[in-house]
Design an enzyme around this catalytic site. Structure first.
Site, short mmCIF file in Angstrom:
data_model
loop_
_atom_site.label_atom_id
_atom_site.label_comp_id
_atom_site.label_asym_id
_atom_site.label_seq_id
_atom_site.Cartn_x
_atom_site.Cartn_y
_atom_site.Cartn_z
N LYS A 158 102.96 -25.74 -10.51
CA LYS A 158 102.85 -24.32 -10.15
C LYS A 158 104.17 -23.60 -10.42
O LYS A 158 105.22 -24.22 -10.40
CB LYS A 158 102.50 -24.16 -8.66
CG LYS A 158 101.15 -24.72 -8.27
CD LYS A 158 100.84 -24.42 -6.81
CE LYS A 158 99.42 -24.89 -6.46
NZ LYS A 158 99.05 -24.53 -5.08
N GLY A 164 98.23 -16.34 -6.87
CA GLY A 164 96.98 -15.80 -7.39
C GLY A 164 96.46 -16.55 -8.61
O GLY A 164 95.70 -16.00 -9.39
N GLU A 200 102.68 -30.30 -6.89
CA GLU A 200 101.91 -30.66 -5.69
C GLU A 200 100.82 -31.67 -6.02
O GLU A 200 100.32 -31.69 -7.14
CB GLU A 200 101.19 -29.42 -5.11
CG GLU A 200 102.08 -28.46 -4.39
CD GLU A 200 101.33 -27.27 -3.80
OE1 GLU A 200 100.15 -27.06 -4.15
OE2 GLU A 200 101.94 -26.57 -2.99
N HIS A 235 89.86 -16.55 -9.61
CA HIS A 235 90.83 -16.19 -8.56
C HIS A 235 90.56 -14.83 -7.94
O HIS A 235 91.42 -14.28 -7.26
CB HIS A 235 92.27 -16.31 -9.08
CG HIS A 235 92.57 -17.69 -9.59
ND1 HIS A 235 92.60 -18.78 -8.75
CD2 HIS A 235 92.79 -18.16 -10.84
CE1 HIS A 235 92.85 -19.87 -9.47
NE2 HIS A 235 92.96 -19.52 -10.74
N GLU A 275 97.51 -18.78 4.01
CA GLU A 275 96.42 -19.41 3.24
C GLU A 275 96.56 -20.93 3.20
O GLU A 275 97.66 -21.44 2.95
CB GLU A 275 96.47 -18.92 1.78
CG GLU A 275 96.20 -17.46 1.58
CD GLU A 275 96.09 -17.10 0.10
OE1 GLU A 275 95.64 -16.00 -0.18
OE2 GLU A 275 96.43 -17.93 -0.77
N GLU A 287 100.14 -20.53 0.42
CA GLU A 287 100.99 -19.34 0.37
C GLU A 287 100.69 -18.42 1.55
O GLU A 287 99.74 -18.64 2.30
CB GLU A 287 100.89 -18.59 -0.96
CG GLU A 287 99.54 -18.57 -1.63
CD GLU A 287 99.62 -18.13 -3.10
OE1 GLU A 287 99.49 -16.92 -3.33
OE2 GLU A 287 99.79 -18.99 -4.00
N ARG A 291 100.35 -8.57 3.61
CA ARG A 291 99.68 -7.27 3.49
C ARG A 291 98.37 -7.28 4.27
O ARG A 291 97.91 -8.34 4.69
CB ARG A 291 99.35 -6.99 2.02
CG ARG A 291 98.41 -8.03 1.43
CD ARG A 291 97.85 -7.69 0.07
NE ARG A 291 96.89 -8.68 -0.37
CZ ARG A 291 97.16 -9.84 -0.97
NH1 ARG A 291 98.42 -10.16 -1.22
NH2 ARG A 291 96.21 -10.67 -1.31
N VAL A 294 91.93 -7.28 1.50
CA VAL A 294 90.61 -6.71 1.20
C VAL A 294 89.59 -7.16 2.26
O VAL A 294 88.79 -6.36 2.75
CB VAL A 294 90.13 -7.13 -0.21
CG1 VAL A 294 88.74 -6.60 -0.48
CG2 VAL A 294 91.10 -6.69 -1.28
N ARG A 337 81.93 -8.49 -1.86
CA ARG A 337 82.66 -7.48 -2.65
C ARG A 337 81.76 -7.06 -3.80
O ARG A 337 81.62 -7.80 -4.80
CB ARG A 337 83.94 -8.06 -3.24
CG ARG A 337 84.98 -8.41 -2.21
CD ARG A 337 86.30 -8.66 -2.90
NE ARG A 337 87.24 -9.31 -2.02
CZ ARG A 337 88.50 -9.56 -2.32
NH1 ARG A 337 88.96 -9.22 -3.52
NH2 ARG A 337 89.30 -10.15 -1.46
C1 MV4 Z 1 95.83 -25.63 -5.61
C2 MV4 Z 1 94.59 -26.20 -5.95
C3 MV4 Z 1 94.46 -27.56 -5.82
N1 MV4 Z 1 95.51 -28.30 -5.41
N2 MV4 Z 1 96.83 -26.41 -5.20
C4 MV4 Z 1 94.78 -21.18 -6.98
C5 MV4 Z 1 95.38 -19.89 -6.54
C6 MV4 Z 1 96.65 -20.24 -5.90
N3 MV4 Z 1 96.90 -19.35 -4.83
C7 MV4 Z 1 96.49 -21.64 -5.43
N4 MV4 Z 1 95.37 -22.17 -6.18
C8 MV4 Z 1 95.05 -23.48 -6.13
N5 MV4 Z 1 96.04 -24.30 -5.70
C9 MV4 Z 1 96.67 -27.71 -5.10
N6 MV4 Z 1 97.68 -28.48 -4.68
C10 MV4 Z 1 93.56 -25.37 -6.38
C11 MV4 Z 1 93.79 -24.00 -6.48
C12 MV4 Z 1 92.65 -23.20 -6.89
C13 MV4 Z 1 92.02 -22.30 -6.01
C14 MV4 Z 1 92.50 -22.09 -4.71
C15 MV4 Z 1 91.89 -21.19 -3.87
C16 MV4 Z 1 90.75 -20.53 -4.27
C17 MV4 Z 1 90.26 -20.71 -5.53
C18 MV4 Z 1 90.87 -21.59 -6.42
C19 MV4 Z 1 90.35 -21.80 -7.69
C20 MV4 Z 1 90.99 -22.66 -8.55
C21 MV4 Z 1 92.13 -23.37 -8.15
#
Ligand code: MV4
Length: 450
Positions: A158, A164, A200, A235, A275, A287, A291, A294, A337
């Site tokens: 990441k 996002g 991660e 996303h 989150e 994260e 804010r 939505v 939405r």
């Molecule tokens: C992840 C994950 C799987 N493992 N982290 C996507 C948005 C960002 N805020 C964090 N995200 C993700 N992080 C780890 N360690 C999978 C995602 C992810 C995801 C997370 C939340 C809602 C939808 C998603 C769609 C694809 C991937």
């Protein structure tokens, strides 16, 4: 309390903030681009100021124009809504330099949470459970290889400046790690001007569960339960609900108290959302959003607390009016939405609404700024409105949602209403049996194609 609030946003959130101002007896100033001269938030505000041409960069993101609008109207506070300048620490500082209050968190907290590595480190130190991974930035490729072996594949790379979903890479076999690091670094540098990466453990099929919090900046903070936002496409959240079908009261109390305690420790001010990815009974912090979100109406419907009113009250220096034990949860709420998009291709469909008949009745709320005859401009997001439904139980809520969706008429543009009518009748959705990839897998099966 503030005398006059300038709302630095548009669309349904500008209207949502306007409603809170009216209920608090505070005058409200709308700002708008030339494309939004006939927008509902402009019509309903006490005053309005045109701040620039259609592109957001020259209007809703135009800080000098917003300062001038505050000066001209005598606004003593700015509500940024979501998006645009909502998480811009520099904007909050500039407002303060001009003796205008920013209705939101302290700049230091926006900065901290904007740096995903710093945010994760802070969360961990504050006792919030995080995803196993690198302790901070990845130094060298050798270190990344060591880490990947340690925590076990698959891993996710990441960007520190990301969020996002941008600049992420999944690595399933070690011989793909070096190339993925190079690609992620180059992408992060191009997108954010910062190639800093972290690593991660990759979670395969988690749920996205977020905790709503509210703090007064004086050591008082409470949680308002969770929202399950697992149903996303690219996303973008599509459907949010609370409580999560995956949690019970004891689990909510435990993670909620952990988060609230952390927010007390940093004297967090304003609303915020922490989150998590939730898998195998464990919460993993990813994260924090600083804010109003939505999907905040889901929480309002199950707690009966007006989050925007509370956000304004604490920004004006008031103590939290509520204690944790005064927060109670009632029933279930689901938000859809509804976007101006083709429900199969998801291509944006701006244009004029020639028939508009929103649903009503007990437990049905519409947060929208569109009206009969309104033309959705092509310059901004494609949200037509949010349909939020509550019921005593999840099954009553789903029944009411199907009923409300069937009443909803929007003609002249394509909307995603047909997607929601299908989702509300899907077995996995009815059973609460879904995860962050469920919707994309469902769409890939062509479930909605004719
Ligand atoms: C992840 C994950 C799987 N493992 N982290 C996507 C948005 C960002 N805020 C964090 N995200 C993700 N992080 C780890 N360690 C999978 C995602 C992810 C995801 C997370 C939340 C809602 C939808 C998603 C769609 C694809 C991937």
């Amino acid at each position: 309390m503030f005398d006059k609030i300038l709302i630095a946003n548009r669309g349904e959130i500008a209207l949502r903030v306007l409603r809170a101002c009216k209920e608090l007896g505070i005058a409200a100033v709308a700002v708008h681009s030339t494309a939004d001269a006939d927008a509902m938030h402009v019509r309903l505000a006490d005053e309005s100021v045109c701040i620039g041409p259609p592109p957001a960069k020259h209007s809703y993101l135009n800080i000098p124009a917003l300062l001038a609008a505050c000066e001209i109207t005598g606004a003593d506070a700015v509500h940024p809504g979501y998006g645009f300048l909502a998480e811009n620490a520099r904007f909050a500082e500039i407002l303060a330099e001009h003796n205008v209050h920013f209705i939101g968190p302290l700049p230091e907290h926006m900065r901290l949470m904007g740096d995903k590595i710093a945010a994760k480190r802070a969360a961990k130190e504050l006792g919030i459970p995080t995803v196993p991974g690198s302790d901070g930035a990845i130094g060298s490729d050798a270190e990344a290889h060591r880490l990947a072996r340690d925590i076990g594949l698959p891993v996710m790379i990441k960007a520190a400046a990301g969020g996002g979903g941008r600049g992420m890479k999944v690595v399933r076999v070690e011989n793909e790690l070096a190339a993925a690091l190079d690609m992620a670094r180059a992408e992060a540098k191009a997108a954010f001007g910062d190639g800093t990466l972290y690593l991660e453990k990759y979670l395969e099929r988690p749920r996205h569960i977020e905790i709503q919090i509210l703090g007064d900046g004086k050591g008082h903070a409470i949680h308002l339960g969770e929202r399950d936002c697992s149903l996303q496409r690219r996303h973008q959240k599509v459907w949010e609900e609370g409580p999560s079908p995956a949690l019970n009261t004891a689990m909510r109390d435990e993670i909620g108290e952990t988060v609230a305690k952390a927010m007390r420790a940093i004297n967090y001010l304003s609303v915020g959302t922490v989150e998590f990815l939730y898998e195998d009974g464990k919460f993993n912090f990813i994260e924090m959003n600083t804010r109003i979100q939505v999907e905040h109406p889901v929480t309002e419907m199950i707690t009966d607390i007006d989050l925007v009113v509370e956000q304004i009250r604490v920004a004006a220096g008031n103590n939290l009016a509520l204690t944790q034990s005064e927060v109670t949860f009632h029933g279930h709420a689901i938000e859809c939405r509804v976007n101006a998009e083709n429900p199969v291709s998801f291509r944006p469909s701006p244009g004029r609404i020639i028939h508009y008949h929103p649903p009503g009745g007990l437990g049905v709320r519409i947060d929208s700024a569109v009206y009969h005859g309104y033309a959705i401009p092509p310059f901004y997001d494609s949200l037509v409105g949010k349909l939020i439904v509550r019921g005593k139980t999840r099954s009553e809520c789903l029944m009411r949602l199907r009923r409300a969706l069937d009443e909803f008429v929007v003609e002249g543009i394509d909307t995603t209403l047909p997607l929601f009518r299908a989702l509300a009748r899907e077995t996995n959705i009815i059973d609460g049996d879904y995860h962050i990839h469920w919707l994309e897998e469902y769409l890939a099966r062509g479930a909605l194609d004719q």
